[in-house]
Every structure is written in structure tokens, then in C-alpha cells.
Scaffold this active site. Structure first.
Site, PDB file in Angstrom:
ATOM      1  N   ASP A   1       0.594  -1.240   0.227  1.00 22.79           N
ATOM      2  CA  ASP A   1      -0.080   0.075   0.014  1.00 22.79           C
ATOM      3  C   ASP A   1       0.955   1.162  -0.250  1.00 22.79           C
ATOM      4  O   ASP A   1       1.371   1.689  -0.950  1.00 22.79           O
ATOM      5  CB  ASP A   1      -0.905  -0.211   1.253  1.00 22.79           C
ATOM      6  CG  ASP A   1      -1.927   1.137   1.244  1.00 22.79           C
ATOM      7  OD1 ASP A   1      -2.156   1.655   0.416  1.00 22.79           O
ATOM      8  OD2 ASP A   1      -2.633   1.254   2.467  1.00 22.79           O
TER       9      ASP A   1
ATOM     10  N   LYS B   1      -1.582  -1.585  -4.316  1.00 26.09           N
ATOM     11  CA  LYS B   1      -2.514  -0.578  -4.370  1.00 26.09           C
ATOM     12  C   LYS B   1      -1.647   0.494  -4.759  1.00 26.09           C
ATOM     13  O   LYS B   1      -1.120   1.523  -3.927  1.00 26.09           O
ATOM     14  CB  LYS B   1      -3.248  -0.253  -2.907  1.00 26.09           C
ATOM     15  CG  LYS B   1      -4.252  -1.082  -2.690  1.00 26.09           C
ATOM     16  CD  LYS B   1      -5.066  -0.754  -1.756  1.00 26.09           C
ATOM     17  CE  LYS B   1      -4.763  -0.708  -0.176  1.00 26.09           C
ATOM     18  NZ  LYS B   1      -5.935  -0.771   0.939  1.00 26.09           N
TER      19      LYS B   1
HETATM   20  P1  5GP Z   1       2.304  -0.574   3.689  1.00 22.31           P
HETATM   21  O1  5GP Z   1       3.400  -0.307   4.499  1.00 22.31           O
HETATM   22  O2  5GP Z   1       2.895  -0.872   2.313  1.00 22.31           O
HETATM   23  O3  5GP Z   1       1.460   0.517   3.782  1.00 22.31           O
HETATM   24  O4  5GP Z   1       1.586  -1.787   4.372  1.00 22.31           O
HETATM   25  C1  5GP Z   1       1.339  -2.807   3.727  1.00 22.31           C
HETATM   26  C2  5GP Z   1       0.392  -3.710   5.032  1.00 22.31           C
HETATM   27  O5  5GP Z   1      -0.817  -2.775   5.217  1.00 22.31           O
HETATM   28  C3  5GP Z   1      -0.204  -5.102   4.585  1.00 22.31           C
HETATM   29  O6  5GP Z   1       0.788  -5.936   4.754  1.00 22.31           O
HETATM   30  C4  5GP Z   1      -1.582  -5.041   5.217  1.00 22.31           C
HETATM   31  O7  5GP Z   1      -1.128  -5.616   6.503  1.00 22.31           O
HETATM   32  C5  5GP Z   1      -1.842  -3.610   5.452  1.00 22.31           C
HETATM   33  N1  5GP Z   1      -3.025  -3.145   4.495  1.00 22.31           N
HETATM   34  C6  5GP Z   1      -2.936  -2.269   3.495  1.00 22.31           C
HETATM   35  N2  5GP Z   1      -3.754  -2.152   2.733  1.00 22.31           N
HETATM   36  C7  5GP Z   1      -4.724  -3.177   3.155  1.00 22.31           C
HETATM   37  C8  5GP Z   1      -6.028  -3.515   2.901  1.00 22.31           C
HETATM   38  O8  5GP Z   1      -6.704  -2.924   1.783  1.00 22.31           O
HETATM   39  N3  5GP Z   1      -6.842  -4.486   3.625  1.00 22.31           N
HETATM   40  C9  5GP Z   1      -6.134  -4.970   4.737  1.00 22.31           C
HETATM   41  N4  5GP Z   1      -6.626  -5.936   5.354  1.00 22.31           N
HETATM   42  N5  5GP Z   1      -4.849  -4.708   4.729  1.00 22.31           N
HETATM   43  C10 5GP Z   1      -4.221  -3.943   4.202  1.00 22.31           C
END
Ligand code: 5GP
Length: 180
Positions: free
Chosen positions: A101, A129
Site C-alpha cells: 500500500d 495498491k
Molecule cells: P504498507 O507499509 O505498504 O502501507 O503496508 C502494507 C500492509 O498494510 C499490508 O501488509 C497489510 O497488512 C496492510 N494493508 C494495506 N492495505 C490493506 C487493505 O486493503 N486491507 C487489509 N486488510 N490490509 C491492508
């Protein structure tokens, strides 16, 4: 479909097809290299289990847990709460994620592994995403499916540690948050 799901984004059949495609690609790209796949707990577990069935070569698997959240907010710093058992120095590592994300988690884990002198490090994620990216230059190498900036659950992805066991990925209904 369960009544708390608004829309299914990936069926189980589609996830298996994705794992097959990415597994075949990894098999080709890592010929002769015995890659070490490191899954990030807990969300990557179902995808890791599916993906390795489609990697047709010698490989090893381990897990790490990294968290950037304190309560419901990102602290901006990633803490490793479980480390690997297999030494990573000199290994060709593939980090396996459920979703990328902001890119913060991946950036920090990649940097940590580079500090530990891995031979190479790449990222395989079931979902991406790109609209949520706040960190520059984070591009997962193997992406199952790009999705819009909606909150999804299932196939490892949770809301308050629930719904990880769904065999598909779906958008959680807003009413589930609102009633809490
Ligand atoms: P980042 O450090 O890239 O923001 O975080 C990734 C983590 O955020 C993923 O491993 C997950 O735990 C959480 N995350 C991000 N988007 C989503 C989503 O749409 N649904 C869920 N359940 N977790 C998400």
C-alpha cells in the site's frame, strides 16, 4: 459470497491462476539460484502456501513479522517483531507480501535485508495498491493484481484479525466499520 462483503475482487480460481503465473516466472528467473522466500506474517501465509506449489525448483521458505502500526495509526517506523531463522547473507531473497500500500513496510524490510548483505532481494505481492503509495521508488517485482484504493479482506488480509480465512479477496462493507 458472505454478507459482509460488498464485492469480490479476486476469486479463489483467479488467485490460483496468479500464483501459477508468478511461480512459473520465479522458476524461470531464479534458475540455479535456490531462492529463499521470506513471507511477512501474518497476511502472506495463504499466498505463500499457494505460490510455492507453483515454484518448480529447489527453494527455501522462512517468515518475518514487521509492523509499522501502533494501535490503528502508522508510527512511520517499521519494527521487526519476528526475525528469520535461516541466515540471509549471500542469499537470493524474495519477500512475499499480501498487499503493498504505502510501500513503507517493503522499503524498510528491503533495506534491512540489504544491510545483511543478501545477494539480491525482490518483492512478490498478491495485491498492489499503487494509489496508496507514499514512499518513492517502491515497485514490487512480481505483482498478482493491481487494485483500487479500497480496503480489502480475505486470503490472508484481515480487519481486526478477522476474515483472513476467506478463500477469496473482497471489499469489506462499510457497515462493518460503522457498527463498531
Ligand atoms: P504498507 O507499509 O505498504 O502501507 O503496508 C502494507 C500492509 O498494510 C499490508 O501488509 C497489510 O497488512 C496492510 N494493508 C494495506 N492495505 C490493506 C487493505 O486493503 N486491507 C487489509 N486488510 N490490509 C491492508
Amino acid at each position: 459470497m458472505n454478507d459482509f462483503i460488498e464485492e469480490v475482487l479476486l476469486t479463489n480460481e483467479q488467485i490460483v491462476e496468479i500464483a501459477d503465473k508468478l511461480g512459473k516466472q520465479i522458476t524461470k528467473d531464479y534458475e540455479g539460484k535456490k531462492p529463499l522466500l521470506i513471507g511477512l506474517l501474518k497476511g502472506s501465509v495463504p499466498f505463500m502456501a499457494e505460490l510455492i506449489k507453483h515454484i518448480d525448483m529447489e527453494m527455501e521458505m522462512d517468515f518475518m513479522q514487521a509492523t509499522s502500526y501502533v494501535g490503528t495509526h502508522s508510527s512511520g517506523t517499521v519494527t521487526i517483531t519476528k526475525d528469520t531463522n535461516i541466515p540471509v547473507k549471500g542469499r537470493h531473497v524474495i519477500i512475499v507480501e499480501d498487499i503493498v500500500d504505502s510501500g513503507l513496510t517493503i522499503r524498510e524490510v528491503v533495506n534491512l535485508l540489504k544491510d545483511r548483505h543478501v545477494a539480491s532481494v525482490k518483492v512478490a505481492t498478491l495485491l498492489d495498491k499503487p494509489d496508496g503509495r507514499t514512499v518513492d521508488n517502491v515497485f514490487p517485482d512480481y505483482v498478482g493484481q493491481e487494485i483500487p484504493g479500497k480496503f480489502v479482506v480475505g486470503f490472508g488480509l484481515d480487519y481486526n484479525d478477522l476474515y483472513r480465512n476467506l478463500p477469496y479477496v473482497g471489499v469489506l462493507k462499510k457497515s462493518v466499520y460503522e457498527k463498531k
